[in-house]
Scaffold this active site. Structure first.
Site, PDB file in Angstrom:
ATOM      1  N   ASP A 196      77.634   3.071 -36.363  1.00  9.65           N
ATOM      2  CA  ASP A 196      76.586   2.395 -37.542  1.00  9.65           C
ATOM      3  C   ASP A 196      77.114   2.971 -38.749  1.00  9.65           C
ATOM      4  O   ASP A 196      77.583   4.073 -39.063  1.00  9.65           O
ATOM      5  CB  ASP A 196      75.257   3.536 -37.232  1.00  9.65           C
ATOM      6  CG  ASP A 196      74.211   2.303 -36.761  1.00  9.65           C
ATOM      7  OD1 ASP A 196      74.637   1.139 -36.662  1.00  9.65           O
ATOM      8  OD2 ASP A 196      73.231   2.769 -36.305  1.00  9.65           O
ATOM      9  N   GLU A 201      72.929  -2.921 -40.865  1.00  9.69           N
ATOM     10  CA  GLU A 201      71.406  -3.685 -40.851  1.00  9.69           C
ATOM     11  C   GLU A 201      71.375  -4.656 -42.056  1.00  9.69           C
ATOM     12  O   GLU A 201      71.871  -4.515 -43.135  1.00  9.69           O
ATOM     13  CB  GLU A 201      70.425  -2.537 -41.146  1.00  9.69           C
ATOM     14  CG  GLU A 201      70.220  -1.268 -39.857  1.00  9.69           C
ATOM     15  CD  GLU A 201      69.088  -0.468 -40.029  1.00  9.69           C
ATOM     16  OE1 GLU A 201      68.361  -0.534 -40.801  1.00  9.69           O
ATOM     17  OE2 GLU A 201      69.259   0.321 -39.135  1.00  9.69           O
ATOM     18  N   LYS A 209      78.419  -1.529 -37.053  1.00  8.16           N
ATOM     19  CA  LYS A 209      77.059  -2.083 -37.271  1.00  8.16           C
ATOM     20  C   LYS A 209      76.506  -1.743 -38.374  1.00  8.16           C
ATOM     21  O   LYS A 209      76.456  -0.708 -39.066  1.00  8.16           O
ATOM     22  CB  LYS A 209      76.269  -1.466 -36.034  1.00  8.16           C
ATOM     23  CG  LYS A 209      74.808  -2.452 -36.145  1.00  8.16           C
ATOM     24  CD  LYS A 209      74.037  -1.858 -35.013  1.00  8.16           C
ATOM     25  CE  LYS A 209      73.201  -0.846 -34.741  1.00  8.16           C
ATOM     26  NZ  LYS A 209      72.510  -0.486 -35.762  1.00  8.16           N
ATOM     27  N   GLU A 257      65.883  -5.874 -32.869  1.00  6.76           N
ATOM     28  CA  GLU A 257      64.779  -4.694 -32.494  1.00  6.76           C
ATOM     29  C   GLU A 257      63.661  -5.127 -32.947  1.00  6.76           C
ATOM     30  O   GLU A 257      63.308  -5.381 -34.027  1.00  6.76           O
ATOM     31  CB  GLU A 257      65.536  -3.453 -33.369  1.00  6.76           C
ATOM     32  CG  GLU A 257      64.548  -2.496 -33.370  1.00  6.76           C
ATOM     33  CD  GLU A 257      65.142  -0.878 -33.581  1.00  6.76           C
ATOM     34  OE1 GLU A 257      66.062  -0.860 -34.075  1.00  6.76           O
ATOM     35  OE2 GLU A 257      64.429   0.001 -33.647  1.00  6.76           O
ATOM     36  N   ASP A 306      72.848   5.693 -36.103  1.00  5.64           N
ATOM     37  CA  ASP A 306      72.302   6.653 -37.089  1.00  5.64           C
ATOM     38  C   ASP A 306      71.374   7.107 -36.628  1.00  5.64           C
ATOM     39  O   ASP A 306      70.405   8.229 -37.065  1.00  5.64           O
ATOM     40  CB  ASP A 306      72.384   6.099 -38.420  1.00  5.64           C
ATOM     41  CG  ASP A 306      71.165   4.912 -38.596  1.00  5.64           C
ATOM     42  OD1 ASP A 306      70.710   4.495 -37.343  1.00  5.64           O
ATOM     43  OD2 ASP A 306      70.847   4.325 -39.794  1.00  5.64           O
ATOM     44  N   SER A 307      70.723   6.896 -35.352  1.00  6.66           N
ATOM     45  CA  SER A 307      69.691   7.479 -34.790  1.00  6.66           C
ATOM     46  C   SER A 307      70.006   9.175 -34.602  1.00  6.66           C
ATOM     47  O   SER A 307      69.218   9.557 -34.214  1.00  6.66           O
ATOM     48  CB  SER A 307      69.037   6.883 -33.459  1.00  6.66           C
ATOM     49  OG  SER A 307      70.149   6.567 -32.802  1.00  6.66           O
TER      50      SER A 307
HETATM   51  O1  KIV Z   1      70.845   3.844 -34.534  1.00  2.89           O
HETATM   52  C1  KIV Z   1      70.579   3.397 -33.340  1.00  2.89           C
HETATM   53  O2  KIV Z   1      70.490   4.131 -32.441  1.00  2.89           O
HETATM   54  C2  KIV Z   1      70.364   1.878 -33.468  1.00  2.89           C
HETATM   55  C3  KIV Z   1      70.091   1.420 -32.144  1.00  2.89           C
HETATM   56  C4  KIV Z   1      68.827   1.794 -31.371  1.00  2.89           C
HETATM   57  C5  KIV Z   1      70.214   0.000 -31.795  1.00  2.89           C
HETATM   58  O3  KIV Z   1      70.585   1.307 -34.335  1.00  2.89           O
END
Ligand code: KIV
Length: 275
Positions: A88, A120, A118, A186, A49-50
């Site tokens: 994510d 959190e 993924k 992280e 989600d970055s």
């Molecule tokens: O959103 C993301 O890019 C991440 C990674 C940096 C682990 O969660």
């Protein structure tokens, strides 16, 4: 087994089996061309989600939607045949209840063909992880600095220092016991990352953690030097593509203004070439 020797993408169980063996290599990707560059080199590719901050200029990951994740996830899937795709779950798509998480995880997997999601969170996500895994959705957990919680964590601080260490260790144990096949650590102190890696039976993937983790992940734009607004301490730039790109754009602008581009080799004659 290293990803370069693979003919097909690994499955979550293959990643789990790499625990304590060859370090697991992973990067984020958000587009088809970037995914093609890392296909087969990375064991898994994460549509993080970055993407909201890196490609859309958002101030945090909180504004990322399911639609954005599906659009970028499907694009990355088109570029991968030999690396596993993980996606994510965006903020607000899974925290309410296990049923909400299942509905959205299933949509992400259906529309992007990702092999896993993924999410959190540690101890408080146990019920959700169990619910998803029992229904066929492999889960990668993400603990330590969880960027979707910056408003309660008080920013992008290192997590697990001093008297927080026990709680983070408990989070790692909880997600492993709940059935996650892997856990991202992280921005946690290196000694704690090493302790978690030794303690849990699933692979740890470090970002700002320790070289002793079972694998590493970085945001691809950070490590290629494309994202230049700031550089977290844990990022190593393996290239300077942002700088190189600006220099190339300046060179192009200069040639256009000097009328030296396009050159004779870039233009078409008025007669068709003889066959
Ligand atoms: O959103 C993301 O890019 C991440 C990674 C940096 C682990 O969660």
């Amino acid at each position: 087994m290293s990803a370069t020797a693979r003919k097909t993408a690994p499955m979550p169980d293959d990643i789990l089996a790499m625990k304590g063996d060859t370090p697991i290599v992973s990067l984020t990707a958000y587009t088809t061309p970037m995914a093609r560059m890392m296909d087969g080199i990375c064991d898994f590719v994460l549509v993080g989600d970055s993407v909201g901050m890196v490609l859309h200029g958002l101030p945090s990951t909180l504004g990322v939607t399911m639609e954005m994740m599906i659009l970028h996830g499907a694009a990355v899937a088109r570029g991968l045949t030999k690396s596993m795709l993980v996606i994510d779950m965006p903020f607000g798509s899974y925290e309410e209840s296990p049923a909400q998480a299942f509905r959205n995880a299933a949509a992400l997997m259906r529309d992007t063909s990702a092999a896993a999601v993924k999410l959190e969170g540690g101890t408080h996500m146990v019920e959700t992880i169990q619910f998803l895994v029992a229904r066929g959705i492999p889960v990668m957990a993400h603990i330590g600095l969880t960027p979707q919680s910056i408003n309660t964590l008080g920013g992008y601080k290192v997590q697990g220092r001093d008297d927080q260490a026990e709680a983070l260790l408990a989070d790692a144990r909880a997600v492993a016991d709940a059935g996650a096949f892997c856990v991202v650590l992280e921005k946690v102190p290196a000694t704690l990352a090493d302790q978690i890696t030794t303690d849990v039976a699933i692979p740890t993937i470090g970002i700002g953690a320790s070289a002793g983790c079972d694998g590493q992940i970085l945001v691809v734009d950070d490590m290629l030097g494309l994202f230049t607004e700031f550089k977290p301490k844990f990022v190593k730039r393996f290239a300077t593509l942002g700088q190189d790109g600006t220099a190339a754009i300046e060179a192009y602008a200069a040639e256009v203004r000097a009328r030296s581009f396009p050159g004779p080799e870039h233009i078409f004659s008025d007669k068709a070439p003889k066959k």
